[in-house]
Design an enzyme around this catalytic site. Structure first.
Site, PDB file in Angstrom:
ATOM      1  N   LYS A 274       2.833   5.389  -7.906  1.00 43.64           N
ATOM      2  CA  LYS A 274       1.459   5.120  -7.442  1.00 43.64           C
ATOM      3  C   LYS A 274       0.489   5.719  -8.443  1.00 43.64           C
ATOM      4  O   LYS A 274       0.836   6.661  -9.158  1.00 43.64           O
ATOM      5  CB  LYS A 274       1.229   5.780  -6.080  1.00 43.64           C
ATOM      6  CG  LYS A 274       0.073   5.207  -5.305  1.00 43.64           C
ATOM      7  CD  LYS A 274       0.510   3.991  -4.520  1.00 43.64           C
ATOM      8  CE  LYS A 274      -0.634   3.257  -3.872  1.00 43.64           C
ATOM      9  NZ  LYS A 274      -0.134   2.243  -2.925  1.00 43.64           N
TER      10      LYS A 274
ATOM     11  N   ASP B 194      -4.591  -1.494  -4.673  1.00 42.32           N
ATOM     12  CA  ASP B 194      -4.610  -0.721  -3.417  1.00 42.32           C
ATOM     13  C   ASP B 194      -6.101  -0.615  -3.073  1.00 42.32           C
ATOM     14  O   ASP B 194      -6.905  -1.443  -3.534  1.00 42.32           O
ATOM     15  CB  ASP B 194      -3.939   0.649  -3.607  1.00 42.32           C
ATOM     16  CG  ASP B 194      -3.632   1.356  -2.276  1.00 42.32           C
ATOM     17  OD1 ASP B 194      -2.578   1.079  -1.688  1.00 42.32           O
ATOM     18  OD2 ASP B 194      -4.452   2.187  -1.823  1.00 42.32           O
TER      19      ASP B 194
HETATM   20  P1  NDP Z   1      -9.570  -2.506   0.326  1.00 48.20           P
HETATM   21  O1  NDP Z   1     -10.237  -1.667  -0.670  1.00 48.20           O
HETATM   22  O2  NDP Z   1      -9.517  -3.971   0.155  1.00 48.20           O
HETATM   23  O3  NDP Z   1     -10.180  -2.231   1.775  1.00 48.20           O
HETATM   24  C1  NDP Z   1     -10.176  -0.964   2.324  1.00 48.20           C
HETATM   25  C2  NDP Z   1     -10.850  -1.007   3.685  1.00 48.20           C
HETATM   26  O4  NDP Z   1     -10.610   0.233   4.344  1.00 48.20           O
HETATM   27  C3  NDP Z   1     -12.351  -1.169   3.606  1.00 48.20           C
HETATM   28  O5  NDP Z   1     -12.809  -1.821   4.742  1.00 48.20           O
HETATM   29  C4  NDP Z   1     -12.811   0.279   3.567  1.00 48.20           C
HETATM   30  O6  NDP Z   1     -14.142   0.460   4.016  1.00 48.20           O
HETATM   31  C5  NDP Z   1     -11.844   0.941   4.507  1.00 48.20           C
HETATM   32  N1  NDP Z   1     -11.659   2.331   4.088  1.00 48.20           N
HETATM   33  C6  NDP Z   1     -11.192   2.773   2.900  1.00 48.20           C
HETATM   34  N2  NDP Z   1     -11.205   4.107   2.820  1.00 48.20           N
HETATM   35  C7  NDP Z   1     -11.704   4.521   3.995  1.00 48.20           C
HETATM   36  C8  NDP Z   1     -11.982   5.792   4.540  1.00 48.20           C
HETATM   37  N3  NDP Z   1     -11.728   6.918   3.854  1.00 48.20           N
HETATM   38  N4  NDP Z   1     -12.471   5.845   5.796  1.00 48.20           N
HETATM   39  C9  NDP Z   1     -12.721   4.714   6.511  1.00 48.20           C
HETATM   40  N5  NDP Z   1     -12.490   3.472   6.034  1.00 48.20           N
HETATM   41  C10 NDP Z   1     -11.989   3.376   4.806  1.00 48.20           C
HETATM   42  O7  NDP Z   1      -8.075  -1.911   0.442  1.00 48.20           O
HETATM   43  P2  NDP Z   1      -6.765  -2.580   1.050  1.00 48.20           P
HETATM   44  O8  NDP Z   1      -7.111  -3.483   2.163  1.00 48.20           O
HETATM   45  O9  NDP Z   1      -5.955  -3.082  -0.063  1.00 48.20           O
HETATM   46  O10 NDP Z   1      -6.001  -1.287   1.626  1.00 48.20           O
HETATM   47  C11 NDP Z   1      -6.112  -0.859   2.969  1.00 48.20           C
HETATM   48  C12 NDP Z   1      -4.906   0.005   3.317  1.00 48.20           C
HETATM   49  O11 NDP Z   1      -3.706  -0.757   3.167  1.00 48.20           O
HETATM   50  C13 NDP Z   1      -4.718   1.245   2.444  1.00 48.20           C
HETATM   51  O12 NDP Z   1      -4.172   2.268   3.240  1.00 48.20           O
HETATM   52  C14 NDP Z   1      -3.667   0.791   1.437  1.00 48.20           C
HETATM   53  O13 NDP Z   1      -2.951   1.882   0.903  1.00 48.20           O
HETATM   54  C15 NDP Z   1      -2.789  -0.069   2.310  1.00 48.20           C
HETATM   55  N6  NDP Z   1      -1.951  -1.050   1.634  1.00 48.20           N
HETATM   56  C16 NDP Z   1      -2.476  -1.986   0.784  1.00 48.20           C
HETATM   57  C17 NDP Z   1      -1.652  -2.908   0.194  1.00 48.20           C
HETATM   58  C18 NDP Z   1      -2.189  -3.990  -0.695  1.00 48.20           C
HETATM   59  O14 NDP Z   1      -1.404  -4.847  -1.094  1.00 48.20           O
HETATM   60  N7  NDP Z   1      -3.472  -4.039  -0.987  1.00 48.20           N
HETATM   61  C19 NDP Z   1      -0.189  -2.905   0.413  1.00 48.20           C
HETATM   62  C20 NDP Z   1       0.243  -1.935   1.385  1.00 48.20           C
HETATM   63  C21 NDP Z   1      -0.617  -1.045   1.950  1.00 48.20           C
HETATM   64  P3  NDP Z   1     -15.314   0.822   2.980  1.00 48.20           P
HETATM   65  O15 NDP Z   1     -15.630  -0.444   2.269  1.00 48.20           O
HETATM   66  O16 NDP Z   1     -16.404   1.347   3.824  1.00 48.20           O
HETATM   67  O17 NDP Z   1     -14.732   1.886   2.056  1.00 48.20           O
HETATM   68  O1  2IT Z   2       0.894   0.448  -0.789  1.00 47.45           O
HETATM   69  C1  2IT Z   2       1.376  -0.568  -1.326  1.00 47.45           C
HETATM   70  O2  2IT Z   2       2.514  -0.967  -1.063  1.00 47.45           O
HETATM   71  C2  2IT Z   2       0.522  -1.313  -2.263  1.00 47.45           C
HETATM   72  N1  2IT Z   2      -0.625  -0.965  -2.452  1.00 47.45           N
HETATM   73  C3  2IT Z   2       1.072  -2.515  -2.981  1.00 47.45           C
HETATM   74  C4  2IT Z   2       1.868  -2.106  -4.182  1.00 47.45           C
HETATM   75  C5  2IT Z   2       2.337  -3.212  -5.078  1.00 47.45           C
HETATM   76  O3  2IT Z   2       2.920  -2.853  -6.117  1.00 47.45           O
HETATM   77  O4  2IT Z   2       2.151  -4.385  -4.791  1.00 47.45           O
END
Ligand code: NDP
Ligand code: 2IT
Length: 448
Positions: free
Chosen positions: A129, A169
């Site tokens: 990561k 992420d």
């Molecule tokens: P984005 O940046 O697209 O969206 C994040 C969302 O979560 C936004 O709505 C943001 O709001 C909110 N958020 C982020 N940080 C905080 C915080 N500290 N407190 C409250 N709200 C928060 O990210 P993703 O959708 O990609 O990721 C969301 C989650 O999913 C994370 O935990 C990530 O690790 C996990 N994840 C993502 C994957 C991927 O493929 N993208 C794969 C597996 C897991 P705001 O705009 O106000 O910050």
């Molecule tokens: O938390 C996760 O699994 C991710 N943000 C996606 C990682 C990836 O390599 O697609």
């Protein structure tokens, strides 16, 4: 609370001593340690070969300076990270997070979780990561590009399609991956598509990668509901966040007949009793990069609650898809009291240890992140396969592969939990199944 197994407790005390101040990492490590006791009884070689002590220590940690200039010419300095955690099963694989809260403890918790998640996918990927404490909010497109270029100017020497493959992420999506890829190509003079995943469809990206995490998490919950002879049909759902994972979770829930009534960002939540208008959310968040509160300008009957706690909204299915520790013990108790029967974690470690205990004790279907959100990284591995064969698959075919992978992960977790005497406990199932796979490969590789 002290762990039952004295040896595991002493390993945990070492983790605390050697990684001071890294609360999120301690939390993630403790959860896995608490699960693997019975594995050591069954596989004494894991104890002899000190697999736990080795798995908990990253193979390599890279921390670097990221200087960049804003549109006014002012200089800023951020910190960049890449933790190459474990390569027993394949090249390091895991996303990059750009968020002001990022520090080593966050990247290590995410990298550690990623090892077991990636193992569960059944695909050949190790765990890693990275990210930065850079805050993308309010930055212009040019500022984002300059930051990404500076970040890659250091990172490029440590990554490669057979070494380490970053992706997105929080704060890193298609736009950022594009700038990062462009700079990697420029610095190396190589068109090495497999070095990053989540790429645009015009230059080596995979269909379904954008949707994969949210779709996959929803498939995982669907499987948990099936075990209980139930389905999404007619279910009232709440999905936190409004980013990549949240948006495609809402989309799949709606396709499966559920109704999502609320989503959020870090400022507050919106409640739309008629069901979230996903096209509007996509317009606001994906295209216009606005705040979720603007939703109520267009949907007058909906309500925005500034600073509100989204978990106070009664629902049958909750899918936390924002960030770590967004559901505490009180929130979990409230969800259960209000009739929640299933929780699927799209985010990484969104529930605190107290919250997890509440869900487990209530006997609801609880799918932990490292199992439920593995569809994103799994589809990244499918993108790597397509890049390696210079091929691109259709949406239908790729989605089918994703659905099968999620089904298999669910089955593996379910059966492993049962085998180790914890029927229905997907936390134990995911931790043990992921751990055994990596541990066996580490034993085979000798002491490295
Ligand atoms: P984005 O940046 O697209 O969206 C994040 C969302 O979560 C936004 O709505 C943001 O709001 C909110 N958020 C982020 N940080 C905080 C915080 N500290 N407190 C409250 N709200 C928060 O990210 P993703 O959708 O990609 O990721 C969301 C989650 O999913 C994370 O935990 C990530 O690790 C996990 N994840 C993502 C994957 C991927 O493929 N993208 C794969 C597996 C897991 P705001 O705009 O106000 O910050
Ligand atoms: O938390 C996760 O699994 C991710 N943000 C996606 C990682 C990836 O390599 O697609």
């Amino acid at each position: 609370m002290v762990m039952k197994d004295e040896k595991l407790e002493s390993i945990y005390q070492d983790v605390l001593r050697r990684n001071p101040g890294e609360a999120e990492f301690h939390q993630a490590a403790r959860e896995v340690l608490e699960s693997v006791g019975p594995v050591l009884a069954k596989y004494p070689e894991f104890r002899e070969r000190k697999i736990i002590e080795r798995i908990i220590e990253p193979e390599r940690q890279i921390i670097f300076r990221v200087p960049w200039q804003d549109d006014k010419g002012e200089v800023h300095v951020n910190r960049g990270f890449r933790v190459q955690y474990n390569s027993a099963l394949g090249p390091y694989k895991g996303g990059l997070r750009f968020h002001p809260s990022v520090y080593l403890g966050i990247i290590k918790f995410l990298g550690f979780e990623q090892i077991f998640k990636n193992a569960l996918t059944g695909l050949p990927i190790g765990g890693g990561k990275g990210g930065s404490d850079f805050d993308p909010k309010g930055k212009s497109d040019d500022e984002i590009m300059r930051f990404c270029q500076s970040f890659m100017t250091e990172l490029w020497r440590y990554i490669g399609e057979h070494t380490d493959v970053p992706a997105g992420d929080i704060g890193v999506g298609g736009r950022e991956i594009g700038y990062l890829y462009g700079q990697f190509k420029r610095l190396t003079s190589r068109y090495e598509a497999g070095v990053l995943t989540g790429k645009g469809l015009d230059y080596g990206g995979s269909l379904v990668r954008t949707e994969a995490t949210g779709y996959g998490a929803t498939f995982f919950v669907e499987e948990m509901l099936k075990v209980r002879k139930d389905s999404f049909d007619g279910k009232r759902c709440v999905v936190s966040g409004s980013g990549n994972v949240a948006i495609y979770t809402v989309e799949k829930i709606h396709q499966l007949g559920g109704k999502v009534v609320a989503c959020s960002d870090s400022n507050g939540y919106i409640l739309d009793e008629k069901g979230i208008d996903l096209e509007l959310v996509k317009q606001l968040k994906e295209r216009e990069r606005r705040r979720i509160k603007d939703y109520v300008e267009y949907r007058k009957h909906a309500r925005y609650v500034d600073g509100g706690n989204i978990w106070e909204i009664p629902c049958q299915v909750a899918m936390p898809s924002a960030t770590q520790n967004e559901i505490n013990g009180k929130d979990a108790a409230l969800l259960v009291k209000n009739g929640c029967i299933a929780v699927g974690e799209g985010a990484n470690m969104p529930t605190t240890p107290e919250g997890i205990q509440v869900f487990l004790q209530a006997g609801i279907a609880y799918g932990p992140g490292k199992a439920a959100n593995a569809g994103g990284v799994a589809t990244s591995a499918l993108e790597m396969q397509q890049n390696a064969s210079r091929d691109s698959w259709t949406f239908e075919y790729t989605e089918k592969r994703l659905a099968n992978i999620m089904k298999n992960i669910h089955q593996t977790c379910f059966e492993t939990a049962e085998e180790f005497g914890a029927k229905g406990n997907y936390v134990v199932g995911a931790n043990i199944a992921g751990f055994i796979k990596v541990a066996k490969a580490m034993v085979a590789h000798g002491l490295i």
